[in-house]
Scaffold this active site. Structure first.
Site, PDB file in Angstrom:
ATOM      1  N   ASP A 138       0.827  -1.203   0.000  1.00 38.34           N
ATOM      2  CA  ASP A 138       0.000   0.000   0.000  1.00 38.34           C
ATOM      3  C   ASP A 138       0.865   1.259   0.000  1.00 38.34           C
ATOM      4  O   ASP A 138       1.954   1.282   0.581  1.00 38.34           O
ATOM      5  CB  ASP A 138      -0.908   0.007   1.239  1.00 38.34           C
ATOM      6  CG  ASP A 138      -1.777   1.234   1.309  1.00 38.34           C
ATOM      7  OD1 ASP A 138      -2.709   1.327   0.500  1.00 38.34           O
ATOM      8  OD2 ASP A 138      -1.505   2.111   2.154  1.00 38.34           O
ATOM      9  N   GLU A 155       0.996  -0.481  -5.223  1.00 34.49           N
ATOM     10  CA  GLU A 155      -0.038   0.541  -5.399  1.00 34.49           C
ATOM     11  C   GLU A 155       0.667   1.871  -5.688  1.00 34.49           C
ATOM     12  O   GLU A 155       1.077   2.576  -4.780  1.00 34.49           O
ATOM     13  CB  GLU A 155      -0.911   0.669  -4.145  1.00 34.49           C
ATOM     14  CG  GLU A 155      -2.101   1.587  -4.379  1.00 34.49           C
ATOM     15  CD  GLU A 155      -2.602   2.286  -3.118  1.00 34.49           C
ATOM     16  OE1 GLU A 155      -3.796   2.612  -3.060  1.00 34.49           O
ATOM     17  OE2 GLU A 155      -1.794   2.520  -2.197  1.00 34.49           O
TER      18      GLU A 155
END
Length: 695
Positions: free
Chosen positions: A338, A393
């Site tokens: 993330d 990401e």
């Protein structure tokens, strides 16, 4: 990771493949050398990256030689003591001894053949700094922490079950056509409550298997004290969120998924950490710069969280060990990292628009230490677990992010194609159907860096959060509450919504990347938004759950969308277009709103026009022969109008069209997608005009 630091003039493979990178040779080489040098230091110290990442076998609590060893790094402290249920919270009876680096160690021998600290009991650390300040902290390597109703912070638990979990199933083979089902365990219950690992294993996993996804990607596993953070404010990095059950319950859930041949990926949050002091890493030893950068550089102003110092030896040990911990102990098969954009740049992507010009990716704005960490993380995972998959990401489009380190890259296997969901939401919000630009849609779906695979998706959890809408909600809005029963006439709004929902998902899956992802429930158009319990909604769980019954009820049109998703994913499993070469797009017709492309031997035809249907519409195709319909979005079971006769085959004609050597004529109704597949016998058309298949 081959050290080539002495060959300063050597071009790396990424530069050979992409000449636009060559002006930045020096910066790329410096990144390469920085990772090689740090790896060499680690190998000299620990033998390998993988061994260095076994820190959890030394730090924290470990059973050793008839007792429990505890080890903790607290360089600003002069004293550290264990206190808890086991010693009636005595703060002076169990004092650890420090070494020259500020690493404290204590050994607790067994008492009458039993561990000195009983399993499943509370534990804390009592620390005193070199300036005399004293306070309680939770052990940083703790493997379990729990929230009590009367306390605002997590409590550390010594977790060492007498009988370890016995794994039943081997890991599945590496997935080469990832179809990812993004899930949140707490939201996976149909009831307005926090769901559990057991609930997911029993009630949701069978639905995932039936639908055809081959990967489950789990959010919010690493422990976090604030439920509504979606798991992105991690407090305890080695602990599994106790809201959902025990560590063994998670193991059993992953084991069950493996038994079905499904891989399980973890949503890893190493881009930042919760700023909590009482139950997190922040100010663990009384300073603001132990695990994080000191001063303003150590704070993320938008996320209100702390930022790691990736260049520090002990921080590297902690984070790399955290990655190996979940792969080794819980048998995760891959990670979605993330917030990678925030890690790559010192500005964290804030107030920054990325134009795609290469100078944006190199120079003073990039965080060299974070790039080094990500490179080492990928090297460690791929060398220790050869079938492991890593996903970044990243919204910036950083070149070389998904190229192997040996070629000059950072080493990820995939990046999330984050521009795709933004494109669909923008179209639905701002543009009339008749004004959709086919060329721009195709460009967005195919715009990816050479040899850097993408995970395509229409929507993830981001698009479902309160304040935004899912694609289904943008399409149908309030009529999702009143117009989804088949016992009532189909309204124009719902008809449009169901048709476009299918087309958008199929064109994204087939054209947008080398992997595909959806957030749980969105495959059948789950209504409403996600809203965690909070003061503003009277602490309600009503919007923090999934109504699985909607997709399974044959009297509701949600089931039609689910049926289509099942058919689409099973077709991909048969033809494996996600692992094939990028599609060849032969038609992007703006006036007729037609997109045609070939991939994995299949012919995909999309008619996005709101009103026009086309008879004997000619499309180009490279391979001659007989073609049959293998997917038709207009079929009745998918909520369509059954305008296409599947019994009629299609024969190619020796007439070049749209840069292809042959062509086919088809009937393609408005807002319909058609997928044709060649049959084995290459039969030449008996008539010149082909067969359109109109019913």
């Amino acid at each position: 990771m081959t050290d080539k630091t002495d060959k300063t003039d050597l071009k790396l493979q990424v530069e050979i493949d992409d000449p636009y990178l060559q002006p930045f040779h020096q910066q790329i080489k410096e990144r390469y050398d920085r990772a090689a040098q740090k790896k060499a230091e680690i190998v000299a110290h620990s033998g390998s990256l993988g061994d260095f990442a076994r820190g959890y076998e030394e730090y924290g609590f470990n059973r050793k030689d008839g007792g429990i060893q505890f080890k903790e790094w607290a360089p600003n402290c002069s004293s550290l003591a264990l206190t808890g249920d086991f010693n009636n919270w005595n703060r002076s009876s169990h004092v650890a001894q420090p070494d020259q680096y500020g690493v404290f160690t204590i050994f607790l021998p067994d008492v009458d053949g039993r561990p000195a600290i009983p399993h499943n009991t509370k534990i804390k650390l009592f620390l005193t700094t070199k300036t005399g300040e004293s306070f309680d902290r939770l052990p940083t390597w703790i493997s379990r922490a729990v929230l009590e109703p009367t306390k605002p912070f997590l409590e550390a638990i010594y977790w060492s079950p007498p009988q370890p979990y016995q794994w039943k199933n081997p890991r599945p083979p590496k997935v080469t056509n990832p179809k990812i089902y993004e899930v949140h365990i707490g939201m996976a219950s149909e009831k307005p409550e926090i769901g559990s690992f057991d609930n997911f294993r029993t009630n949701v996993l069978p639905l995932v298997v039936e639908t055809g996804y081959n990967v489950i990607q789990i959010m919010a596993i690493m422990e976090h004290s604030y439920y509504a953070s979606f798991g992105y404010q991690v407090t305890n990095f080695f602990a599994v969120s106790s809201r959902f059950g025990t560590p063994e319950a998670l193991m059993e859930m992953i084991d069950a998924a493996h038994g079905h041949g499904i891989s399980v990926y973890l949503d890893v949050v190493h881009s930042h950490a919760s700023k909590n002091v009482a139950d997190g890493l922040n100010q663990f030893d009384g300073t603001d710069h132990q695990y994080f950068h000191g001063g303003p550089r150590g704070f993320h102003e938008l996320w209100d969280s702390r930022l790691f110092n990736y260049g520090h030896w002990e921080v590297l040990r902690f984070l790399l060990s955290n990655l190996r911990w979940f792969a080794d102990v819980y048998k995760f098969d891959g990670y979605r990292f993330d917030g990678v954009t925030s890690m790559l740049y010192r500005h964290h992507g804030l107030a920054t628009g990325f134009s795609g010009h290469y100078h944006e990716y190199f120079g003073k704005d990039t965080d060299d230490e974070a790039i080094m960490y990500l490179t080492l993380a990928n090297e460690m995972l791929h060398s220790t677990f050869p079938n492991f998959v890593t996903i970044a990401e990243d919204v910036s489009g950083m070149p070389t992010l998904c190229r192997p380190y040996s070629e000059g890259g950072i080493g990820f296997d995939y990046r999330l194609a984050m521009a795709i969901p933004d494109k669909w939401i923008k179209l639905l919000k701002e543009t009339r159907d008749e004004d959709w630009n086919m060329g721009n849609i195709v460009f967005t779906l195919t715009n990816r860096r050479y040899r850097e695979p993408n995970i395509a998706y229409v929507e993830s959890h981001d698009q479902a959060l309160v304040g935004d809408k899912t694609v289904a909600f943008w399409l149908m809005d309030k009529e999702m509450y009143t117009g989804m029963t088949i016992l009532e006439p189909l309204s124009p709004v719902v008809d449009r919504g169901i048709a476009l929902h299918k087309l958008i998902r199929l064109v994204t899956c087939a054209l947008g990347g080398e992997g595909y992802l959806t957030f749980m429930g969105n495959e059948f158009g789950h209504p409403e938004w996600i809203d965690f319990p909070r003061e503003g909604n009277n602490q309600s769980y009503n919007y923090a759950r999934r109504q699985w019954n909607l997709g399974k009820d044959g009297l509701l049109r949600y089931s039609h969308l689910r049926n289509f998703e099942i058919a689409m994913l099973h077709l991909e499993d048969e033809y494996r277009w996600l692992q094939s070469e990028q599609a060849y797009v032969s038609t992007k017709h703006e006036d007729e709103k037609i997109i045609v492309f070939e991939r994995a031997g299949l012919l995909f035809i999309f008619n996005f026009h709101p009103t026009r249907s086309y008879t004997d519409y000619r499309v180009g195709v490279q391979k001659p022969g007989k073609y049959v319909t293998v997917l038709d979005s207009d079929a009745l079971e998918f909520g369509g109008h059954k305008r296409i006769n599947h019994e009629v085959p299609h024969f190619t004609q020796p007439k070049p069209f749209a840069t292809r050597e042959h062509s086919i004529q088809v009937y393609i109704p408005n807002r319909v997608a058609l997928v044709l597949a060649p049959v084995k016998e290459n039969v030449v058309a008996p008539q010149q005009n082909g067969s359109s298949g109109k019913k």
